[in-house]
Design a protein around this motif. Sequence first.
Motif, PDB file in Angstrom:
ATOM      1  N   GLN A  35      36.474  21.123  93.472  1.00  0.00           N
ATOM      2  CA  GLN A  35      35.882  21.333  92.154  1.00  0.00           C
ATOM      3  C   GLN A  35      35.942  22.819  91.815  1.00  0.00           C
ATOM      4  O   GLN A  35      35.645  23.667  92.656  1.00  0.00           O
ATOM      5  CB  GLN A  35      34.412  20.861  92.153  1.00  0.00           C
ATOM      6  CG  GLN A  35      34.220  19.408  92.555  1.00  0.00           C
ATOM      7  CD  GLN A  35      34.769  18.448  91.531  1.00  0.00           C
ATOM      8  OE1 GLN A  35      34.693  18.715  90.321  1.00  0.00           O
ATOM      9  NE2 GLN A  35      35.304  17.335  91.996  1.00  0.00           N
ATOM     10  N   THR A  37      35.211  25.954  88.660  1.00  0.00           N
ATOM     11  CA  THR A  37      34.623  26.316  87.382  1.00  0.00           C
ATOM     12  C   THR A  37      35.740  26.581  86.368  1.00  0.00           C
ATOM     13  O   THR A  37      36.679  27.331  86.683  1.00  0.00           O
ATOM     14  CB  THR A  37      33.755  27.583  87.542  1.00  0.00           C
ATOM     15  OG1 THR A  37      32.773  27.354  88.550  1.00  0.00           O
ATOM     16  CG2 THR A  37      33.070  27.949  86.245  1.00  0.00           C
ATOM     17  N   PHE A 335      28.651  30.618  81.512  1.00  0.00           N
ATOM     18  CA  PHE A 335      29.274  30.791  82.828  1.00  0.00           C
ATOM     19  C   PHE A 335      28.313  30.363  83.940  1.00  0.00           C
ATOM     20  O   PHE A 335      28.717  29.698  84.909  1.00  0.00           O
ATOM     21  CB  PHE A 335      29.690  32.244  83.013  1.00  0.00           C
ATOM     22  CG  PHE A 335      30.395  32.511  84.316  1.00  0.00           C
ATOM     23  CD1 PHE A 335      31.754  32.320  84.443  1.00  0.00           C
ATOM     24  CD2 PHE A 335      29.674  32.945  85.432  1.00  0.00           C
ATOM     25  CE1 PHE A 335      32.401  32.553  85.647  1.00  0.00           C
ATOM     26  CE2 PHE A 335      30.304  33.179  86.635  1.00  0.00           C
ATOM     27  CZ  PHE A 335      31.679  32.985  86.749  1.00  0.00           C
ATOM     28  N   LYS A 336      27.040  30.765  83.835  1.00  0.00           N
ATOM     29  CA  LYS A 336      26.055  30.390  84.851  1.00  0.00           C
ATOM     30  C   LYS A 336      25.877  28.871  84.905  1.00  0.00           C
ATOM     31  O   LYS A 336      25.808  28.271  85.984  1.00  0.00           O
ATOM     32  CB  LYS A 336      24.711  31.051  84.552  1.00  0.00           C
ATOM     33  CG  LYS A 336      24.721  32.566  84.689  1.00  0.00           C
ATOM     34  CD  LYS A 336      23.348  33.124  84.343  1.00  0.00           C
ATOM     35  CE  LYS A 336      23.360  34.647  84.350  1.00  0.00           C
ATOM     36  NZ  LYS A 336      22.053  35.208  83.959  1.00  0.00           N
ATOM     37  N   GLU A 338      28.045  26.527  83.928  1.00  0.00           N
ATOM     38  CA  GLU A 338      29.258  25.896  84.473  1.00  0.00           C
ATOM     39  C   GLU A 338      29.344  26.100  85.992  1.00  0.00           C
ATOM     40  O   GLU A 338      29.740  25.191  86.728  1.00  0.00           O
ATOM     41  CB  GLU A 338      30.498  26.474  83.795  1.00  0.00           C
ATOM     42  CG  GLU A 338      30.719  26.005  82.361  1.00  0.00           C
ATOM     43  CD  GLU A 338      31.222  24.562  82.287  1.00  0.00           C
ATOM     44  OE1 GLU A 338      31.362  23.908  83.337  1.00  0.00           O
ATOM     45  OE2 GLU A 338      31.465  24.089  81.153  1.00  0.00           O
ATOM     46  N   SER A 339      28.976  27.289  86.457  1.00  0.00           N
ATOM     47  CA  SER A 339      29.008  27.571  87.895  1.00  0.00           C
ATOM     48  C   SER A 339      28.022  26.679  88.646  1.00  0.00           C
ATOM     49  O   SER A 339      28.334  26.133  89.713  1.00  0.00           O
ATOM     50  CB  SER A 339      28.680  29.045  88.158  1.00  0.00           C
ATOM     51  OG  SER A 339      29.624  29.883  87.555  1.00  0.00           O
ATOM     52  N   THR A 342      29.322  23.103  88.675  1.00  0.00           N
ATOM     53  CA  THR A 342      30.388  22.944  89.672  1.00  0.00           C
ATOM     54  C   THR A 342      29.817  22.878  91.079  1.00  0.00           C
ATOM     55  O   THR A 342      30.229  22.052  91.902  1.00  0.00           O
ATOM     56  CB  THR A 342      31.387  24.114  89.577  1.00  0.00           C
ATOM     57  OG1 THR A 342      31.925  24.165  88.257  1.00  0.00           O
ATOM     58  CG2 THR A 342      32.517  23.954  90.584  1.00  0.00           C
ATOM     59  N   ASN A 343      28.836  23.741  91.350  1.00  0.00           N
ATOM     60  CA  ASN A 343      28.189  23.750  92.669  1.00  0.00           C
ATOM     61  C   ASN A 343      27.513  22.404  92.950  1.00  0.00           C
ATOM     62  O   ASN A 343      27.615  21.849  94.057  1.00  0.00           O
ATOM     63  CB  ASN A 343      27.168  24.886  92.719  1.00  0.00           C
ATOM     64  CG  ASN A 343      26.668  25.189  94.124  1.00  0.00           C
ATOM     65  OD1 ASN A 343      25.584  25.707  94.314  1.00  0.00           O
ATOM     66  ND2 ASN A 343      27.457  24.877  95.139  1.00  0.00           N
ATOM     67  N   GLN A 346      30.119  19.695  93.635  1.00  0.00           N
ATOM     68  CA  GLN A 346      30.686  19.862  94.984  1.00  0.00           C
ATOM     69  C   GLN A 346      29.801  19.207  96.039  1.00  0.00           C
ATOM     70  O   GLN A 346      30.276  18.476  96.920  1.00  0.00           O
ATOM     71  CB  GLN A 346      30.839  21.360  95.304  1.00  0.00           C
ATOM     72  CG  GLN A 346      31.968  22.048  94.560  1.00  0.00           C
ATOM     73  CD  GLN A 346      31.949  23.551  94.760  1.00  0.00           C
ATOM     74  OE1 GLN A 346      30.914  24.125  95.124  1.00  0.00           O
ATOM     75  NE2 GLN A 346      33.068  24.203  94.501  1.00  0.00           N
ATOM     76  N   CYS A 401      20.794  20.770  87.395  1.00  0.00           N
ATOM     77  CA  CYS A 401      21.735  20.877  88.525  1.00  0.00           C
ATOM     78  C   CYS A 401      21.011  21.206  89.827  1.00  0.00           C
ATOM     79  O   CYS A 401      21.399  20.731  90.896  1.00  0.00           O
ATOM     80  CB  CYS A 401      22.791  21.929  88.230  1.00  0.00           C
ATOM     81  SG  CYS A 401      23.986  21.416  86.971  1.00  0.00           S
TER      82      CYS A 401
END
Length: 911
Positions: A35, A37, A335-336, A338-339, A342-343, A346, A401
């Motif tokens: 995965q 970003t 960005f935060k 999306e990061s 993604t985390n 994963q 998340c």
Amino acid sequence: MLLFFTLGLLIHFVFFASIFDIYFTSPLVHGMTPQFTPLPPPARRLVLFVADGLRADALYELDENGNSRAPFIRNIIMHEGSWGISHTRVPTESRPGHVALIAGFYEDVSAVAKGWKENPVEFDSLFNESKYTWSWGSPDILPMFAKGASGDHVYTYSYDAKREDFGAQDATKLDTWVFDNVKDFFHHARNNQSLFSKINEEKIVFFLHLLGIDTNGHAHRPSSRDYKHNIKKVDDGVKEIVSMFNHFYGNDGKTTFIFTSDHGMTDWGSHGAGHPSETLTPLVTWGAGIKYPQRVSAQQFDDAFLKEWRLENWKRLDVNQGILPVDYLNNTDLFKAESMFTNAVQILEQFKVKMTQKKEVTLPFLFTPFKLLSDSKQFNILRKARSYIKHRKFDEVVSLCKELIHLALKGLSYYHTYDRFFLGVNVVIGFVGWISYASLLIIKSHSNLIKGVSKEVKKPSHLLPCSFVAIGILVAFFLLIQACPWTYYVYGLLPLPIWYAVLREFQVIQDLVVSVLTYPLSHFVGYLLAFTLGIEVLVLSFFYRYMLTAGLTAFAAWPFLTRLWTRAKMTSLSWTFFSLLLAVFPLMPVVGRKPDISLVMGAGLLVLLLSLCVVTSLMKRKDSFIKEELLVHLLQVLSTVLSMYVVYSTQSSLLRKQGLPLMNQIISWATLASSLVVPLLSSPVLFQRLFSILLSLMSTYLLLSTGYEALFPLVLSCLMFVWINIEQETLQQSGVCCKQKLTSIQFSYNTDITQFRQLYLDDIRRAFFLVFFLVTAFFGTGNIASINSFDLASVYCFLTVFSPFMMGALMMWKILIPFVLVMCAFEAVQLTTQLSSKSLFLIVLVISDIMALHFFFLVKDYGSWLDIGTSISHYVIVMSMTIFLVFLNGLAQLLTTKKLRLCGKPKSHFM
């Protein structure tokens, strides 16, 4: 009987290994879909500084003049970047800490068997996912990330392992080597077009592993000038490297810098456990994508560090090793989000793979899914998160998340421990069966408890073996259809033959019940309570060392509660004196925290004084003390003097930073090698042989001592000598046998078996005394259940260059020396009380196994990592003690009964 002990040893190995299958299995999951970003990263390159063994307080605190030891790093905190405390996890060793930092997960615990140096299983890491990684530092750390990396893009530059010398003149040279080689690398890159183009690519990592601080901490303690000076050296080196990077890349603002540590260090210079000084490490970041300093008026933390460090006005951001620290990122909210998304995906992928793996090997009607994270809930959370991103509700995305990550991690733990209950039940059933069978064997073959009770022997029925065979087939079939590992067959089937052996002795069980019913109830309950209390004291002593003091104090009063005081006043007074003297040791600080060579010298002088008294006494008995034996004792006295000299001169040499003298090293290894041979040259007369063993082992123990613990084996041995005498008195008092002079008793392989007697109730006390003395030998000078109790300074007379297995072996031998002294005394007790070693050893085995079963139930997989690690280590120690008893019993027999001669043929000795 030999077959019984062989089978018993195998069974104990299985019970010992079970803890690793139940609690120490690899948590890694393979087969996930990668995965990424979708947004571009803020940095093109990462520079990672890891100052091995650096404590958070050592970096952040101000010195006595109010100045920082690391002015450059402190300036970063106040003007350029973000800072906080990184919380590590047990075990606080270099490899697990680096794996958490670089691979993003807590170490696979099975790596402990490889000394934290090799990869037991393959894992992905930041270095593996980079375009290129260049690393400089220790040969113990760098190879583990290069080995197994896909492709040829991870480059390592290490110094020679011999440089990792705790006695070296200046350990800061390890860090200077790294900084100098990084500078040379970039200088070379300017003249090498191929290399120049590589280091200007995106997704590249530069890793600088700095071992000097850890080395100085081990050698001189974190409070030393050397440790603090090394921090200043590292700060200066980091400043130069940062300046060089900015200059080389033209201040393009695309470099991220991270400065942290893998673990901390205790005040006494060790690490491995969960003390805050070991788990609290610094984290300072700056550069591309990192938040600038945030001024605040107040912060809420459970500690007082901010005020102590005078950093209360700069926002502190704490993180756990291996978890994405979103609060450090200086980027858009998108960005935060999306990061974080993604985390979360994963970790969710790992959860799905783990669930699928477990579902495929479990019968459908037996499979119980993790209910908190069903398929529908996963879908709803992911859908909602995507919706929040679309509607620019980024804070809600991060919160959602985090919830998904929390649930996925709980689910991973759930499936990882799915079979734990099944395995645990099988081990407990096997344990109880083994303890029952060993107890029945003692009662049947070595006691008079059921003699004459049984009137007839019934013919065994075929129903019992057929029933157990049928159960075995069912268990094997159940495991087969679930594709279980072969170890599951061992744990599932092992209890069957054990319980079959127990039920075959049904007649003995019946006779035992009849015999117990004829015994006065008050006496039976009293003995049972006393036995239970004794076991609980032993168990509690693993957690609280002062319980050993309480037990030894009770031992001191024992002669006065019996008729021993009236029969043998001097022996009773000696027993009380040495019991109380030994009781002082568990109240003292753990060994290594306050080294004092003068105490080691004092212990050596006491050994010499005792030797003089003993040799003088023996020389008066010309009939039993020949020139050859006098020569042996003089050699041992000389060995003690040499050991004292080596300890003193080595300490002086290390203080002058001149390293370990070669001659000292040769003498130390020669003393160690001869310590198990020289006693075999002495007379087999009981007292003389035991004293010879003490002298030889004390020479080695002095070399391995740093403080008051040097006195411990000496006091323990004095108590052991009195124990031999007092047990002989108790046996004479009970009228079991006549008293023999100890000076006339000899150790011998050829003991007349007709002299052995049956076990009596008082023999349980003798076996309990042995177990208590063994536990005292283990914990009398420290808590070896905790890794940080080991002090590397103990082995500096033998080697100073870092070698984990060799150093570990030497420290283990230091622990075992008091153990051997107790076992040799136990051999003498068996001889003087006319007991078969097998019968008394069986009782010891039963007591140890009851303790082991107790600790098996106390093993935790929740709470702090310190509690979890300690609970597991307690079980491992007791099981190791049980297994070691078999080998050390053989070693004790060898040391006490074997006779070598300086010349001529060996001579046999008989009682």
